[in-house]
Design a protein around this motif. Structure first.
Motif, PDB file in Angstrom:
ATOM      1  N   LYS A  37      77.882  -0.650 -58.364  1.00  0.00           N
ATOM      2  CA  LYS A  37      78.148  -1.316 -57.087  1.00  0.00           C
ATOM      3  C   LYS A  37      79.432  -0.820 -56.423  1.00  0.00           C
ATOM      4  N   SER A  38      80.454  -0.523 -57.208  1.00  0.00           N
ATOM      5  CA  SER A  38      81.718  -0.056 -56.630  1.00  0.00           C
ATOM      6  C   SER A  38      81.558   1.306 -55.981  1.00  0.00           C
ATOM      7  N   GLU A  39      80.914   2.202 -56.668  1.00  0.00           N
ATOM      8  CA  GLU A  39      80.691   3.546 -56.109  1.00  0.00           C
ATOM      9  C   GLU A  39      79.828   3.473 -54.849  1.00  0.00           C
ATOM     10  N   TYR A  40      78.826   2.615 -54.872  1.00  0.00           N
ATOM     11  CA  TYR A  40      77.966   2.436 -53.703  1.00  0.00           C
ATOM     12  C   TYR A  40      78.770   1.869 -52.523  1.00  0.00           C
ATOM     13  N   ALA A  41      79.625   0.892 -52.789  1.00  0.00           N
ATOM     14  CA  ALA A  41      80.453   0.305 -51.733  1.00  0.00           C
ATOM     15  C   ALA A  41      81.404   1.352 -51.135  1.00  0.00           C
ATOM     16  N   GLU A  42      81.925   2.218 -51.967  1.00  0.00           N
ATOM     17  CA  GLU A  42      82.784   3.294 -51.470  1.00  0.00           C
ATOM     18  C   GLU A  42      81.996   4.239 -50.577  1.00  0.00           C
ATOM     19  N   GLN A  43      80.772   4.575 -50.973  1.00  0.00           N
ATOM     20  CA  GLN A  43      79.915   5.444 -50.168  1.00  0.00           C
ATOM     21  C   GLN A  43      79.671   4.827 -48.795  1.00  0.00           C
ATOM     22  N   ILE A  44      79.325   3.548 -48.774  1.00  0.00           N
ATOM     23  CA  ILE A  44      79.100   2.853 -47.501  1.00  0.00           C
ATOM     24  C   ILE A  44      80.358   2.895 -46.642  1.00  0.00           C
ATOM     25  N   SER A  45      81.494   2.575 -47.237  1.00  0.00           N
ATOM     26  CA  SER A  45      82.763   2.541 -46.500  1.00  0.00           C
ATOM     27  C   SER A  45      83.086   3.896 -45.885  1.00  0.00           C
ATOM     28  N   VAL A 103      87.495  -1.665 -44.215  1.00  0.00           N
ATOM     29  CA  VAL A 103      88.182  -2.226 -45.375  1.00  0.00           C
ATOM     30  C   VAL A 103      87.158  -2.518 -46.462  1.00  0.00           C
ATOM     31  N   LEU A 104      87.465  -2.066 -47.665  1.00  0.00           N
ATOM     32  CA  LEU A 104      86.657  -2.334 -48.847  1.00  0.00           C
ATOM     33  C   LEU A 104      87.471  -3.245 -49.756  1.00  0.00           C
ATOM     34  N   VAL A 105      86.921  -4.405 -50.105  1.00  0.00           N
ATOM     35  CA  VAL A 105      87.578  -5.337 -51.018  1.00  0.00           C
ATOM     36  C   VAL A 105      86.881  -5.260 -52.362  1.00  0.00           C
ATOM     37  N   GLU A 106      87.637  -4.949 -53.385  1.00  0.00           N
ATOM     38  CA  GLU A 106      87.124  -4.795 -54.751  1.00  0.00           C
ATOM     39  C   GLU A 106      87.915  -5.707 -55.676  1.00  0.00           C
ATOM     40  N   CYS A 107      87.518  -6.783 -56.149  1.00  0.00           N
ATOM     41  CA  CYS A 107      86.286  -7.473 -55.874  1.00  0.00           C
ATOM     42  C   CYS A 107      86.523  -8.985 -55.904  1.00  0.00           C
ATOM     43  N   MET A 108      85.548  -9.730 -55.441  1.00  0.00           N
ATOM     44  CA  MET A 108      85.658 -11.182 -55.323  1.00  0.00           C
ATOM     45  C   MET A 108      85.874 -11.873 -56.657  1.00  0.00           C
ATOM     46  N   SER A 109      85.253 -11.399 -57.720  1.00  0.00           N
ATOM     47  CA  SER A 109      85.412 -12.079 -59.014  1.00  0.00           C
ATOM     48  C   SER A 109      86.860 -12.022 -59.482  1.00  0.00           C
ATOM     49  N   ASN A 110      87.527 -10.893 -59.287  1.00  0.00           N
ATOM     50  CA  ASN A 110      88.939 -10.789 -59.652  1.00  0.00           C
ATOM     51  C   ASN A 110      89.807 -11.648 -58.739  1.00  0.00           C
ATOM     52  N   CYS A 139      89.269  -5.848 -38.867  1.00  0.00           N
ATOM     53  CA  CYS A 139      88.726  -4.524 -39.175  1.00  0.00           C
ATOM     54  C   CYS A 139      87.384  -4.322 -38.472  1.00  0.00           C
ATOM     55  N   SER A 140      86.962  -3.077 -38.394  1.00  0.00           N
ATOM     56  CA  SER A 140      85.675  -2.785 -37.758  1.00  0.00           C
ATOM     57  C   SER A 140      84.519  -3.096 -38.699  1.00  0.00           C
ATOM     58  N   HIS A 141      84.722  -2.833 -39.980  1.00  0.00           N
ATOM     59  CA  HIS A 141      83.716  -3.109 -41.001  1.00  0.00           C
ATOM     60  C   HIS A 141      84.449  -3.603 -42.242  1.00  0.00           C
ATOM     61  N   LEU A 142      83.876  -4.630 -42.872  1.00  0.00           N
ATOM     62  CA  LEU A 142      84.417  -5.147 -44.116  1.00  0.00           C
ATOM     63  C   LEU A 142      83.321  -5.069 -45.162  1.00  0.00           C
ATOM     64  N   VAL A 143      83.599  -4.350 -46.242  1.00  0.00           N
ATOM     65  CA  VAL A 143      82.668  -4.207 -47.354  1.00  0.00           C
ATOM     66  C   VAL A 143      83.276  -4.972 -48.530  1.00  0.00           C
ATOM     67  N   ILE A 144      82.543  -5.969 -49.016  1.00  0.00           N
ATOM     68  CA  ILE A 144      83.036  -6.813 -50.097  1.00  0.00           C
ATOM     69  C   ILE A 144      82.171  -6.602 -51.332  1.00  0.00           C
ATOM     70  N   VAL A 145      82.825  -6.291 -52.441  1.00  0.00           N
ATOM     71  CA  VAL A 145      82.140  -6.145 -53.723  1.00  0.00           C
ATOM     72  C   VAL A 145      82.310  -7.457 -54.487  1.00  0.00           C
ATOM     73  N   THR A 146      81.217  -7.915 -55.092  1.00  0.00           N
ATOM     74  CA  THR A 146      81.267  -9.126 -55.910  1.00  0.00           C
ATOM     75  C   THR A 146      80.348  -8.955 -57.104  1.00  0.00           C
ATOM     76  N   ASN A 147      80.463  -9.867 -58.038  1.00  0.00           N
ATOM     77  CA  ASN A 147      79.627  -9.820 -59.230  1.00  0.00           C
ATOM     78  C   ASN A 147      78.493 -10.813 -59.134  1.00  0.00           C
ATOM     79  N   GLU A 148      77.366 -10.426 -59.669  1.00  0.00           N
ATOM     80  CA  GLU A 148      76.216 -11.310 -59.789  1.00  0.00           C
ATOM     81  C   GLU A 148      76.532 -12.292 -60.917  1.00  0.00           C
ATOM     82  N   VAL A 149      76.241 -13.567 -60.697  1.00  0.00           N
ATOM     83  CA  VAL A 149      76.525 -14.584 -61.706  1.00  0.00           C
ATOM     84  C   VAL A 149      75.273 -15.376 -62.058  1.00  0.00           C
ATOM     85  N   PHE A 150      75.347 -16.119 -63.102  1.00  0.00           N
ATOM     86  CA  PHE A 150      74.310 -17.040 -63.578  1.00  0.00           C
ATOM     87  C   PHE A 150      73.172 -16.374 -64.337  1.00  0.00           C
TER      88      PHE A 150
END
Length: 179
Positions: free
Chosen positions: A13-21, A83-90, A117-128
């Motif tokens: 997911k992190s590498e993918y988010a970087e690609q999008i950004s 802006v890429l935020v890595e990540c919500m769980s942290n 920002c023009s685009h915000l990409v947020i990385v998070t973890n799947e839970v449950f």
């Protein structure tokens, strides 16, 4: 555009988010907002891996462990950056368990950051999905992350879950991402 990228640990997911950004930014400014305190050897190793992964991609790193809404404070910019935020769980862990934390403010602060920002990409973890039982404080953290993910997904233009490095679109469109 607000984009949420989720997945389990090690999914890509992190590498993918970087690609999008990178694709969204083109030649414009890109910020990587790192939220993980590098505790212990495992933490330092993960930070090192992520730094190497984004090396040469033109990101300026901002270490922002709490108060995500102020991440761009003091940054000089002529246009609105990506802006890429890595990540919500942290970030949530920091806000829940560190001094002066405000976990209930995270969503509003993400929206504040998005307005800058023009685009915000947020990385998070799947839970449950692990089926484990936890102590009360961990259960509360997981519940909070689930609620935060729901709020972010509702607000997002695009939500993508990365499964074994394969992006699965849950909401919106990723046609802007070249393959």
């Amino acid at each position: 555009m607000l984009i949420m990228v989720t997945g389990v640990s090690g999914s890509g997911k992190s590498e993918y988010a970087e690609q999008i950004s990178c694709q969204l930014a083109k030649d414009n400014k890109k910020y990587y907002v790192a939220t993980m305190y590098p505790y212990g050897e495992d933490g330092r190793s993960r930070v090192k891996k992520h730094k190497l992964q984004r090396d040469g991609k033109g990101f300026e790193t901002i270490e922002q462990y709490q108060n995500i809404g102020g991440a761009l404070k003091g940054c000089k910019r002529d246009t609105k950056p990506v802006v890429l935020v890595e990540c919500m769980s942290n970030l949530l862990a920091n806000e829940c368990f560190e001094e002066n934390g405000h976990p209930d403010n995270i969503f509003a602060e993400c929206m504040q950051l998005y307005s800058e920002c023009s685009h915000l990409v947020i990385v998070t973890n799947e839970v449950f999905s692990d089926g484990c039982e936890y102590d009360d404080s961990t259960t509360d953290y997981i519940r909070r992350l689930g609620e935060l993910n729901v709020k972010l997904a509702k607000a997002a233009d695009t939500v993508v879950e990365v499964v074994y490095t394969i992006p699965v679109v849950l909401k919106g469109d990723i046609s802007y991402v070249g393959n």
